[in-house]
Each structure stands twice: as C-alpha cells, then as structure tokens.
Write an enzyme that holds these catalytic residues in place. Sequence first.
Site, PDB file in Angstrom:
ATOM      1  N   LYS A   5     -29.426 -50.124 -61.293  1.00 20.91           N
ATOM      2  CA  LYS A   5     -29.494 -50.860 -62.556  1.00 20.91           C
ATOM      3  C   LYS A   5     -30.537 -50.260 -63.488  1.00 20.91           C
ATOM      4  CE  LYS A   5     -29.470 -54.833 -60.395  1.00 20.91           C
ATOM      5  NZ  LYS A   5     -29.643 -56.244 -60.077  1.00 20.91           N
ATOM      6  N   ARG A  58     -24.785 -49.033 -48.643  1.00 23.54           N
ATOM      7  CA  ARG A  58     -24.410 -49.310 -50.020  1.00 23.54           C
ATOM      8  C   ARG A  58     -23.285 -48.385 -50.431  1.00 23.54           C
ATOM      9  NH1 ARG A  58     -28.904 -50.445 -52.901  1.00 23.54           N
ATOM     10  NH2 ARG A  58     -28.043 -49.802 -54.897  1.00 23.54           N
ATOM     11  N   GLU A  74     -30.233 -59.926 -58.598  1.00 23.60           N
ATOM     12  CA  GLU A  74     -31.384 -60.134 -59.472  1.00 23.60           C
ATOM     13  C   GLU A  74     -30.863 -60.007 -60.906  1.00 23.60           C
ATOM     14  OE1 GLU A  74     -34.593 -57.373 -58.837  1.00 23.60           O
ATOM     15  OE2 GLU A  74     -35.702 -58.180 -60.549  1.00 23.60           O
TER      16      GLU A  74
END
Length: 554
Positions: free
Chosen positions: A271, A261, A35
């Site tokens: 982020k 992850r 994104e």
Amino acid sequence: MSEVEARPSNFIRQIIDKDLADGKHTRIHTRFPPEPNGYLHIGHAKSICLNFGLAQDYQGQCNLRFDDTNPAKEDIEYVESIKQDVNWLGFNWDGEICYSSNYFDALYGYAVELIEKGLAYVDELTPDEIREYRGTLKEPGKNSPYRDRSVEENLVLFEKMRNGGFEEGKACLRAKIDMASSFIVMRDPVLYRVRFINHHQTGDKWCIYPMYDFTHCISDALEGITHSLCTLEFQDNRRLYDWVLENITIDTRPHQYEFSRLNLEYTVMSKRKLNQLVTEKLVNGWDDPRMPTISGLRRRGFTPGSIREFCSRIGVTKQDNMIEFSSLEACIREDLNENAPRAMAVLDPVKVVIENFESEEVLTLANHPNKPEMGSREVPFTREVWIEADDFREEANKKYKRLVLGKEVRLRGAYVIQANRIEKDEQGNVTTIYCTYDPETLGKNPSDGRKVKGVIHWVSAEKGLAADVRLYDRLFTVPNPGAADDFAATINPDSLMVKKAFVEPSLISAKAGVGIQFERTGYFCIDSKDSSPQALVFNRTVGLRDTWAKIEVQ
Ligand code: ATP
Ligand code: MG
C-alpha cells in the site's frame, strides 16, 4: 454469492477440520483485518476469499475489522472504499463492522494488568536508543535502565502517558520479556506509544495508541475469533501473539496461522508503494485501471467472479511465489468469453465507400455466437463504413485473410465487398478504399460458388459513434518492480494508449461494469468515471488471447 464455487482444500482447512473433529472448536470464526491506510488490492482479495470463504463453507462467521491503531496514516475514505470492495467481491461480514479502536478502553485495561503483573514497564529511552539496545540477529539486546521500575511507579507513569504528560518519543510502554530472545519481536516489544493525533473513530480521546502486536491478538480474542489468518511475515510475531494472550485474563483463545502472500508479476502490492503512485500522480488515482487495486480491476472490467476464481486457482500455501499476470487475465477472459455480448468497434479506422450501395439497411446480429438466449441487436449498414486500417493491404499473400486491393472479404454479419481502388494522403497512408458489394451475399455464400474466406469487423461511418478507447499494458517494465531500488523508475511509459475509435450505435446503452467483446479486438467496458453518452470512453479489460507469452520473447 449466486454461484457455488468449489474450493479446493488447503493446509488451513485441514487444521480447521482437525480442530472440529477434536472438539477444540465447535464453530469457526475468522476475520479480515485491513488497516484503513489505502485501497484494497488483489493480494487482499486472496485474504478476503480465504477468510470469508472459510466462514461460508463451515457455516461460521467472518468479521470485517478495521485495524486502526495508527491514525497518522489512516483515513475514513479508505474505510468506505474497503467496505465497498468487500461487498463487491460478493462477501458480507457478520454483525457490525469492528474497529480495533472500539477496544482502546479494554486494551488500556489489559496493559494495566500486565504492569500489575510486573510484565510491562514505562521506558524513557528515545526511539533511537530503543533500537540500539535491541541488538541484532547475531547479538543479544541490553536491558533498558528503566526496566526494573516498580509496579507502582509504572502505573503512575502509564497514566501520565495517557493524560498527555509525555511528549511524543519521550516515553512508551514495553512488555518485559527477554532482551536476549532469539526472536527480536520478543525483546521487550513496545506496546503503547504517545501520538498527539486525532483518530478517525475516537477523535481526541487518546494520545497514546497501542501497537499492532498488542492490539491484534486481543481484538481477535474479544471477538471470539478461532483462526486468525495472516501472511508469513508475521510468523515470528506469533510468539508475541501467544505471550500476550497467555498473560492476560481473557476467556477465548484464538490461534494465528500464516500463509504466503500473493505476489503478481509486473506489479507492486504494498500500500505504501501504491500510495506513492497515486500521490506522485504516476497513475490517475487508486482506481486507475492499471492499478492492482480491487477498484482499479473493477474499473478495468474485471468481475467479482473472475477474481474469486483467480483466488481459488492460486490456492493457499506456505510457499512464497510470484504469480504470472496472465493467470489473472485468463480468469476474466474465460468469464467474458462465456458472458459478454459481442459488438463491433473499429480502433484504427480507415474509410470504406461502397459505391454501388445507395440506401441504408438495418441488420440483425446475434449478441453471442453460441448463446441464442442472449438475443440480438440492430446494426445499421450504410454506404460508408469504417474498417481497421490493418485489415486492408494493397498486396498480400494467401495467408492474409482480410481485404486486399482487387479482392473480396466479408463484412461481419453483412455482405461480401471487393476493393477496387484507393485514395492516399500526402504521407502515403490509405485514406479511402472504394469498394463494391455483392447484394446476393447477406448471410450466404456467393451463388457462383466462389469462396470468400476472410471476415472483418466494421462500423457504419454515418451512424457509428466516436469513442475514446483506452488500451492498457503492464504498468511496470520489470517482473518484480518491488525489488528495484527505485520502483517508480521502472514504470512503463506506454502503459496507456488512447485510440480515437468508432463503435456501433447499440453501444450507447452500454453500462459500466458489464463487459462486451469487441469482435476481434478484445473485451471492453465503459469507463465508470469518464464516459458519458456524449463522449463514450471504453477500457480494454483484456485481449482475446494471451499476449504476454509473445511479449516475453521480444
Ligand atoms: P500492504 O503490505 O499492502 O500494506 P498489509 O498487510 O499491511 O498490506 P493490511 O491492511 O494489514 O495490509 O492487510 C489486511 C489483511 O490482508 C492482512 O491479514 C494481510 O495479511 C492480508 N494481505 C495483505 N497483502 C496480502 C497479499 N499480498 N496476499 C495475501 N494477503 C495479503
Ligand atoms: Mg499491515
């Protein structure tokens, strides 16, 4: 990529091998779907190496797709940085860059199809009410009073949403699934919401935007993705991924697989948090060398190969884990030990005057101790040189193999010197060490057989160049800052230290992105933003040895 890197097997490769063997697929197609709401970090590198790596190894394809359904947080600056970082890591996407926003027309069509099948409805509950009606893990949700609208009414209202007839928060499109499902994502998830925001790709064409879960699976199918790899937090969303694809008319059928992850100690990887560090100026931008971003690591002096090697070592599993920062550092240290030319720099300088040396000599030093093919450089030797303050003591025991008053030491690649007397300032700090040198000792031991064990680095005071040298420490004081109530409060105030150093003149031609070993002090590189030939700035990429273990026990 120039070198061939062996990639160990993992559960995803086993799935692919089986799919190919069973004839379920004849080719494999992956995608990396960031994104564009921030810069990429080392966690993304794991996903990039996995997706692009699989495509390479199976002679398949990998798309770069911007998952751009939330224009409020996205920006074209992020799009550009992401492209650059993927390329820098050594990967190329197949075909054109993809954007989820390319599919907004198609997605709208599939939403209409779901409405026509009685599988979606326009809801006019407020966002708070929707949350309330959703229920909890222990309690089932309740149906919205708008759930049983007719197909015709829903079609009209959805079009009204599209045409700007509803204010934000006044209407949304929801899938009609099961408000009592044990998977909360299946309790009539929102598919579309109203947002009067310009989009970086589609401008003002749309005032309704599709949600991630609706968009992602359809984008995968439209692109012919075979294996859609994402991180474990999307495990439950797989139900919705499959539900959407089963209920629309589409030819290809991708499948989602989840892996754990990457978490790295002493850093944050979300982020949102990285953005906060930047906007609150707790660091100097997304590419601050203390940041775990790809651009920060690049500026710090990490090579693409070292990051790929790290991703290969951590592997791909379904277990959540926390990786030690030292394993990332080990990869760059191994790379630079092999490939970085050597040079000399003095970070905490004290002056040495060689009283019996009047002239100036140009010495030739090898760029790498074990690699003659890396050539040599010229290093001026002069009457006055800098050495590290720490490399001199007035008195010391035998273990101290550096310069001691009245004793000898070798200057790396030059002569043996002896310290005879010193000068101090008012605070008692040594300011000058007066020495003599033995002219018979260039490249050989003293002829009378006396032994000089220590070797220290040095820089000509007359010819050396002043440089700022930035030393970095961990950005946070705790191993898992992300778990702290206020992660910004756990920032290490001493994560950046700037040294007024002197470096040998050959470093005037050092290039950003090319690592150099400063003898005995670590691996460094030119700072790509702040350095100029008039004012050199170096970043320390990593020390020569693992210092983390030592810090741990303090
Ligand atoms: P963040 O939480 O940092 O905002 P994200 O998952 O929202 O990350 P995306 O831009 O959606 O960021 O991520 C693109 C791809 O990278 C996704 O497939 C995601 O699963 C993967 N990814 C993100 N963070 C990590 C991580 N720490 N380890 C492995 N893969 C990751
Ligand atoms: Mg995301």
